[in-house]
Design a protein around this motif. Sequence first.
Motif, PDB file in Angstrom:
ATOM      1  N   LYS A 135       0.831  -1.208   0.000  1.00  8.96           N
ATOM      2  CA  LYS A 135       0.000   0.000   0.000  1.00  8.96           C
ATOM      3  C   LYS A 135       0.866   1.258   0.000  1.00  8.96           C
ATOM      4  N   ILE A 136       1.950   1.256   0.770  1.00 10.29           N
ATOM      5  CA  ILE A 136       2.844   2.422   0.796  1.00 10.29           C
ATOM      6  C   ILE A 136       3.469   2.640  -0.575  1.00 10.29           C
ATOM      7  N   LYS A 137       3.877   1.572  -1.224  1.00  7.20           N
ATOM      8  CA  LYS A 137       4.454   1.700  -2.561  1.00  7.20           C
ATOM      9  C   LYS A 137       3.436   2.268  -3.542  1.00  7.20           C
ATOM     10  N   ARG A 138       2.211   1.795  -3.479  1.00 12.17           N
ATOM     11  CA  ARG A 138       1.165   2.307  -4.371  1.00 12.17           C
ATOM     12  C   ARG A 138       0.871   3.771  -4.097  1.00 12.17           C
ATOM     13  N   ASP A 139       0.861   4.169  -2.831  1.00 13.97           N
ATOM     14  CA  ASP A 139       0.620   5.576  -2.500  1.00 13.97           C
ATOM     15  C   ASP A 139       1.754   6.472  -3.011  1.00 13.97           C
ATOM     16  N   ILE A 140       2.990   5.992  -2.908  1.00 14.30           N
ATOM     17  CA  ILE A 140       4.118   6.780  -3.411  1.00 14.30           C
ATOM     18  C   ILE A 140       4.020   6.948  -4.927  1.00 14.30           C
ATOM     19  N   GLU A 141       3.685   5.883  -5.623  1.00 18.78           N
ATOM     20  CA  GLU A 141       3.551   5.973  -7.081  1.00 18.78           C
ATOM     21  C   GLU A 141       2.430   6.923  -7.479  1.00 18.78           C
ATOM     22  N   ASN A 142       1.314   6.865  -6.773  1.00 21.99           N
ATOM     23  CA  ASN A 142       0.212   7.783  -7.086  1.00 21.99           C
ATOM     24  C   ASN A 142       0.596   9.230  -6.800  1.00 21.99           C
ATOM     25  N   GLN A 143       1.382   9.443  -5.752  1.00 22.53           N
ATOM     26  CA  GLN A 143       1.833  10.794  -5.452  1.00 22.53           C
ATOM     27  C   GLN A 143       2.749  11.317  -6.549  1.00 22.53           C
ATOM     28  N   ILE A 144       3.651  10.481  -7.047  1.00 25.25           N
ATOM     29  CA  ILE A 144       4.544  10.898  -8.131  1.00 25.25           C
ATOM     30  C   ILE A 144       3.740  11.191  -9.391  1.00 25.25           C
ATOM     31  N   ARG A 145       2.782  10.350  -9.688  1.00 28.65           N
ATOM     32  CA  ARG A 145       1.940  10.587 -10.868  1.00 28.65           C
ATOM     33  C   ARG A 145       1.203  11.919 -10.752  1.00 28.65           C
ATOM     34  N   GLY A 146       0.685  12.218  -9.550  1.00 24.03           N
ATOM     35  CA  GLY A 146      -0.027  13.476  -9.365  1.00 24.03           C
ATOM     36  C   GLY A 146       0.877  14.689  -9.510  1.00 24.03           C
ATOM     37  N   LEU A 147       2.099  14.625  -8.997  1.00 25.44           N
ATOM     38  CA  LEU A 147       3.025  15.750  -9.116  1.00 25.44           C
ATOM     39  C   LEU A 147       3.379  16.026 -10.580  1.00 25.44           C
ATOM     40  N   LEU A 148       3.609  14.965 -11.339  1.00 24.98           N
ATOM     41  CA  LEU A 148       3.967  15.145 -12.742  1.00 24.98           C
ATOM     42  C   LEU A 148       2.773  15.551 -13.593  1.00 24.98           C
ATOM     43  N   LYS A 149       1.619  15.073 -13.247  1.00 24.91           N
ATOM     44  CA  LYS A 149       0.436  15.382 -14.060  1.00 24.91           C
ATOM     45  C   LYS A 149       0.053  16.852 -13.951  1.00 24.91           C
ATOM     46  N   ASN A 150       0.371  17.497 -12.827  1.00 21.96           N
ATOM     47  CA  ASN A 150       0.079  18.927 -12.702  1.00 21.96           C
ATOM     48  C   ASN A 150       0.828  19.764 -13.726  1.00 21.96           C
ATOM     49  N   LEU A 151       1.945  19.246 -14.215  1.00 25.58           N
ATOM     50  CA  LEU A 151       2.740  19.957 -15.215  1.00 25.58           C
ATOM     51  C   LEU A 151       2.549  19.384 -16.610  1.00 25.58           C
ATOM     52  N   GLY A 152       1.512  18.567 -16.779  1.00 25.77           N
ATOM     53  CA  GLY A 152       1.238  18.000 -18.092  1.00 25.77           C
ATOM     54  C   GLY A 152       2.113  16.815 -18.448  1.00 25.77           C
ATOM     55  N   LEU A 153       2.768  16.197 -17.486  1.00 24.09           N
ATOM     56  CA  LEU A 153       3.650  15.055 -17.732  1.00 24.09           C
ATOM     57  C   LEU A 153       2.942  13.792 -17.246  1.00 24.09           C
ATOM     58  N   VAL A 154       2.628  12.919 -18.164  1.00 24.65           N
ATOM     59  CA  VAL A 154       1.874  11.706 -17.863  1.00 24.65           C
ATOM     60  C   VAL A 154       2.796  10.498 -17.997  1.00 24.65           C
ATOM     61  N   ILE A 155       2.892   9.726 -16.937  1.00 26.69           N
ATOM     62  CA  ILE A 155       3.736   8.533 -16.967  1.00 26.69           C
ATOM     63  C   ILE A 155       3.093   7.437 -17.805  1.00 26.69           C
ATOM     64  N   GLY A 156       1.792   7.272 -17.685  1.00 27.33           N
ATOM     65  CA  GLY A 156       1.114   6.214 -18.414  1.00 27.33           C
ATOM     66  C   GLY A 156       1.251   4.878 -17.725  1.00 27.33           C
ATOM     67  N   GLN A 157       0.972   3.821 -18.468  1.00 24.38           N
ATOM     68  CA  GLN A 157       1.075   2.487 -17.898  1.00 24.38           C
ATOM     69  C   GLN A 157       2.535   2.083 -17.794  1.00 24.38           C
ATOM     70  N   ALA A 158       2.958   1.754 -16.581  1.00 27.73           N
ATOM     71  CA  ALA A 158       4.364   1.395 -16.333  1.00 27.73           C
ATOM     72  C   ALA A 158       4.409   0.340 -15.244  1.00 27.73           C
ATOM     73  N   LYS A 159       5.104  -0.733 -15.513  1.00 23.62           N
ATOM     74  CA  LYS A 159       5.236  -1.830 -14.562  1.00 23.62           C
ATOM     75  C   LYS A 159       6.698  -2.070 -14.244  1.00 23.62           C
ATOM     76  N   MET A 160       6.904  -2.717 -13.078  1.00 27.77           N
ATOM     77  CA  MET A 160       8.240  -3.102 -12.636  1.00 27.77           C
ATOM     78  C   MET A 160       9.158  -1.872 -12.585  1.00 27.77           C
ATOM     79  N   ASN A 161      10.342  -1.959 -13.192  1.00 31.95           N
ATOM     80  CA  ASN A 161      11.314  -0.868 -13.138  1.00 31.95           C
ATOM     81  C   ASN A 161      11.033   0.242 -14.151  1.00 31.95           C
ATOM     82  N   VAL A 162      10.055   0.034 -15.014  1.00 30.81           N
ATOM     83  CA  VAL A 162       9.757   1.054 -16.028  1.00 30.81           C
ATOM     84  C   VAL A 162       9.234   2.325 -15.379  1.00 30.81           C
TER      85      VAL A 162
END
Length: 386
Positions: A135-162
């Motif tokens: 759960k902590i890992k998922r929350d960190i990933e969602n936080q990173i996605r939110g920070l980048l999305k505010n600037l128009g940067l979308v990570i998209g679908q990414a698994k493992m080390n991607v």
Amino acid sequence: MEHYVGLDVSLKQTAICIVDRTGKVQREGIVSSDPAAIAAFIKSYAPNVVRIGLETGPTATWLWTELRKQGLPVICIDARHAKAALKMQINKSDRNDAVGIACIMQCGWYREVRVKDLGSHATKALLVSRALLVKIKRDIENQIRGLLKNLGLVIGQAKMNVFAVRAAELADNRPSLIAAVEPLLKAREAVERQIADLDRNVLRLARNNEQVRRFMTAPGVGPITALCFLATIDDPTRFKRSRSVGAYAGLTTRRYASGEVDWTGRISKCGDKMLRSYLYEAANVLLTRVASGRRSKPGASGLRSEAGYAKPRLPSPESLPSSCTGCGSKVPNSSGHQRRLLVNLRSRTTEFPLTSGNQCPCRDAGVGAIAPGFAMLVKSKTRFTH
């Protein structure tokens, strides 16, 4: 003389009350919440103790196990049942609660709670720690996605080390953004390493347990689900019927019946939430992702046809039979076959009767009966789309 003991346990102190077979208080006291101190008090003032009661709580497993080792007849009862029995007290205190629990033991109005052994608790603690890190890992990933999305940067679908590589690429050449994202990526990497270590421990436990390996032969059941089931059930002999396991896990429906009122609601969601979620995931995998070469039981395949599993689809107008909704007379449809018009409304089917001979009342007596048929089709379509 028979004695009955009630324990009201807190983190530091435990209130003790001893009553006789008539419910009269014989001795009261407060000792530290230590099994040795509690056992010494009981053995000193209640040598003929019949039952010792304590409520479920954070330290109930430890106290119950240690007191049992000293040969004391300790019984663990549900704290909600004890609260329901003691809620008529005017003054709420640890002393009064101990007296009430002792009286519950004396009259026998209780339901004993099964206390699992320490091995099951250790296995469950391992699974809980892993679930928390995931759960902590998922929350960190969602936080990173939110920070980048505010600037128009979308990570998209990414698994493992991607995910880490993609986030670093998007944050490149942006010093202010790197300062916020880089610590989160490092924390995610550290959490990911700990999850991998826990996964190895889980696989080791599953590999060394014959029951777990037997559970894993079922489609959709992996080592985590099998270990969680084993740790939660603990001793299967305490269930008289196998269907009682579903009620224990909170997977059976609630029911309320009083007088003329009788309704069945959703599942009770009692018991262990983690086991319930893992069993749901395993069932979903069994229904959707099992290889075609493996055969499932008829009951599992029948669940796919239940209303609500998939959105119902209405037949196309071309596939409907060309028949009169008023009288039931029919002509060959586009496929060349004659059949009655069936309108499926969830659980019931409406069938229009046929008429004998070449009679067609709608043709001979007017078109007044055609409108209700079209209204019924529109109503069924509206229900399915909602």
